[in-house]
Enzyme design. Structure first.
Site, PDB file in Angstrom:
ATOM      1  N   GLU A  52     -11.485   0.707  -3.819  1.00 50.20           N
ATOM      2  CA  GLU A  52     -11.837   0.288  -2.327  1.00 50.20           C
ATOM      3  C   GLU A  52     -12.511   1.236  -1.739  1.00 50.20           C
ATOM      4  O   GLU A  52     -11.815   2.518  -1.621  1.00 50.20           O
ATOM      5  CB  GLU A  52     -10.373   0.078  -1.766  1.00 50.20           C
TER       6      GLU A  52
ATOM      7  N   GLY B 225      -4.212  -4.286   5.937  1.00 49.50           N
ATOM      8  CA  GLY B 225      -3.191  -4.033   7.086  1.00 49.50           C
ATOM      9  C   GLY B 225      -3.343  -2.562   7.500  1.00 49.50           C
ATOM     10  O   GLY B 225      -4.060  -1.774   6.919  1.00 49.50           O
TER      11      GLY B 225
ATOM     12  N   SER C 285       0.767  -1.019   0.055  1.00 52.78           N
ATOM     13  CA  SER C 285      -0.043  -0.106   0.001  1.00 52.78           C
ATOM     14  C   SER C 285       0.922   1.243  -0.066  1.00 52.78           C
ATOM     15  O   SER C 285       1.618   1.564   0.850  1.00 52.78           O
ATOM     16  CB  SER C 285      -0.861  -0.264   1.422  1.00 52.78           C
TER      17      SER C 285
ATOM     18  N   ASP D 256     -14.507  -1.726   2.956  1.00 54.85           N
ATOM     19  CA  ASP D 256     -13.263  -1.948   3.961  1.00 54.85           C
ATOM     20  C   ASP D 256     -13.873  -1.652   5.326  1.00 54.85           C
ATOM     21  O   ASP D 256     -14.471  -2.189   6.108  1.00 54.85           O
ATOM     22  CB  ASP D 256     -11.849  -1.041   3.679  1.00 54.85           C
TER      23      ASP D 256
ATOM     24  N   LYS E 169      -1.305  -0.797  -4.278  1.00 53.32           N
ATOM     25  CA  LYS E 169      -2.674  -0.260  -3.793  1.00 53.32           C
ATOM     26  C   LYS E 169      -2.108   1.242  -3.738  1.00 53.32           C
ATOM     27  O   LYS E 169      -1.216   1.819  -3.035  1.00 53.32           O
ATOM     28  CB  LYS E 169      -3.114  -0.675  -2.466  1.00 53.32           C
TER      29      LYS E 169
ATOM     30  N   LYS F 251      -9.755  -6.862   7.593  1.00 53.61           N
ATOM     31  CA  LYS F 251      -8.441  -6.449   8.315  1.00 53.61           C
ATOM     32  C   LYS F 251      -8.902  -7.156   9.783  1.00 53.61           C
ATOM     33  O   LYS F 251      -9.810  -6.855  10.343  1.00 53.61           O
ATOM     34  CB  LYS F 251      -8.681  -4.950   8.537  1.00 53.61           C
TER      35      LYS F 251
ATOM     36  N   ASP G 174      -7.472   3.131  -3.258  1.00 55.10           N
ATOM     37  CA  ASP G 174      -8.523   3.091  -1.872  1.00 55.10           C
ATOM     38  C   ASP G 174      -8.577   4.691  -1.677  1.00 55.10           C
ATOM     39  O   ASP G 174      -7.756   5.353  -1.343  1.00 55.10           O
ATOM     40  CB  ASP G 174      -7.390   2.543  -0.845  1.00 55.10           C
TER      41      ASP G 174
ATOM     42  N   LYS H 215      -3.442   4.940  -2.519  1.00 55.57           N
ATOM     43  CA  LYS H 215      -4.142   6.017  -1.760  1.00 55.57           C
ATOM     44  C   LYS H 215      -4.831   7.119  -2.871  1.00 55.57           C
ATOM     45  O   LYS H 215      -4.027   7.714  -3.471  1.00 55.57           O
ATOM     46  CB  LYS H 215      -3.595   6.411  -0.448  1.00 55.57           C
TER      47      LYS H 215
END
Length: 366
Positions: free
Chosen positions: A212, A289, A134, A237, A160, A261, A187, A162
């Site tokens: 996400e 995570g 990530s 999530d 991934k 998670k 995400d 952000k």
């Protein structure tokens, strides 16, 4: 008779990590230790954020709830299987991050005493976990491309990114252009509104693995609406804190992929239940995570060995986040995979001397 120790441990990050809501240069997590009268130990980790941006819990709130409620409750509870302790802890409403640390410690103790690896105790079937990584929001697109290039060179099998308003389509398009063959997903951490649907329609054209948590956790109907308009799978999530939340989301059609998670769901016990429910609905899952230290990361690796985890999980090597971790040996990612330990218990031993040197507060409950 069981003694429970809580330690607040602080570690610096090797690289600042920014999301749509905040940035961080170091992390404080709470390590939970169960010590029984016969000398057996179980370790868990409360990997809550420091501020109430990802979720309502913080390190301070988890410390108070763990010290004043969970530790005394657990110390006086008789249990043989971790699921029994999880049922007893359900008396404490919410507080999933805090409960997760105690649940992982229970599973660690249970697996060690049973003489089996944690993965086997959970029902895992894989000998290695496919790893993704990530990446946070960077100051420039060039800096982001540098980070992606480094992680791809290290063998990570999924990246991934952000995203946030004004940091979405352009950086993602540039990454996709530079790395057309790499699995990429984005995400948003719930940073968008349904009126931002055009942003996701543009992202939909970039061949992403998933999008996400585009909208706020409780806004499941917005996720339903968006999923009907785009072909890229939506992954939930923050929306799924309880197994019942997943049942609601699946019934509505709010997602096609689930991020499980351990911390967000209150531990390994509910995480396994969520895995089983998603698998029965043919919904692929992966393990997300919270920048866990080695204790929590070991739990994530074990969970990722379960058969329903068919997508790369956030089980990147310790060196991605920490110059030195809290285990005697770091968790290592090689060619995009992390080996699942075959030794009893967690599989990685706590580095007690280093943990003590990084501990900023401690309490013991008997």
């Amino acid at each position: 008779m069981m003694r429970i120790s809580l330690r607040r441990v602080r570690l610096p990050l090797v690289h600042e990590f920014r999301t749509s809501s905040h940035a961080k240069r170091f992390l404080e997590h709470i390590l939970v230790t169960f010590e029984t009268a016969d000398g057996a130990e179980g370790w868990g980790e409360i990997a809550s954020p420091s501020g109430p941006f990802y979720a309502a819990e913080t390190v301070d709130s988890c410390w108070a709830v763990s010290r004043d409620f969970l530790a005394p409750l657990v110390a006086r509870t008789q249990w043989d299987h971790p699921a029994e302790l999880a049922a007893a802890m359900s008396r404490v409403r919410g507080n999933h991050f805090a409960r997760a640390g105690f649940d992982v410690a229970a599973w660690s103790l249970f697996a060690g005493r049973s003489g089996v690896p944690l993965s086997q105790a959970l029902g895992g079937t894989r000998s290695r976990a496919e790893a993704g990584v990530s990446l946070g929001i960077e100051s420039t697109v060039d800096e982001l491309l540098t980070q992606v290039s480094a992680r791809v060179a290290e063998g990570y099998r999924r990246i991934k990114l952000k995203i946030a308003p004004e940091w979405d389509v352009l950086p993602v398009r540039e990454v996709r252009s530079a790395f057309p063959d790499v699995l990429v997903h984005v995400d948003a951490n719930g940073a968008y509104e349904i009126t931002d649907t055009p942003v996701f329609e543009e992202l939909d054209a970039l061949g992403l693995l998933m999008i996400e948590q585009p909208f706020a956790p409780r806004d499941l109907l917005a996720h339903v609406s968006l999923q009907r308009r785009i072909s890229t799978p939506i992954c939930l999530d923050e929306s799924v804190e309880e197994v019942a939340d997943l049942g609601t989301a699946l019934t509505l059609g709010a997602c096609r992929i689930l991020n499980i998670k351990v911390s967000r769901m209150g531990g390994l016990t509910p995480a396994v239940r969520a895995h089983d429910l998603a698998r029965s609905a043919d919904v692929p899952v992966w393990c997300g995570g919270m920048h866990e230290f080695g204790i929590g990361r070991a739990a994530n690796v074990a969970l990722s060995s379960l058969p329903g985890f068919t997508l790369p999980s956030d089980v990147s090597g310790s060196d991605k986040y920490y110059a030195r971790d809290v285990t005697t040996h770091p968790i290592v990612c090689t060619d995009g995979y992390v080996d699942v330990p075959s030794s009893p218990g967690l599989g990685w031993e706590p580095d007690l001397a280093f943990i003590e040197s990084q501990t900023v507060d401690r309490v013991t409950v008997t």
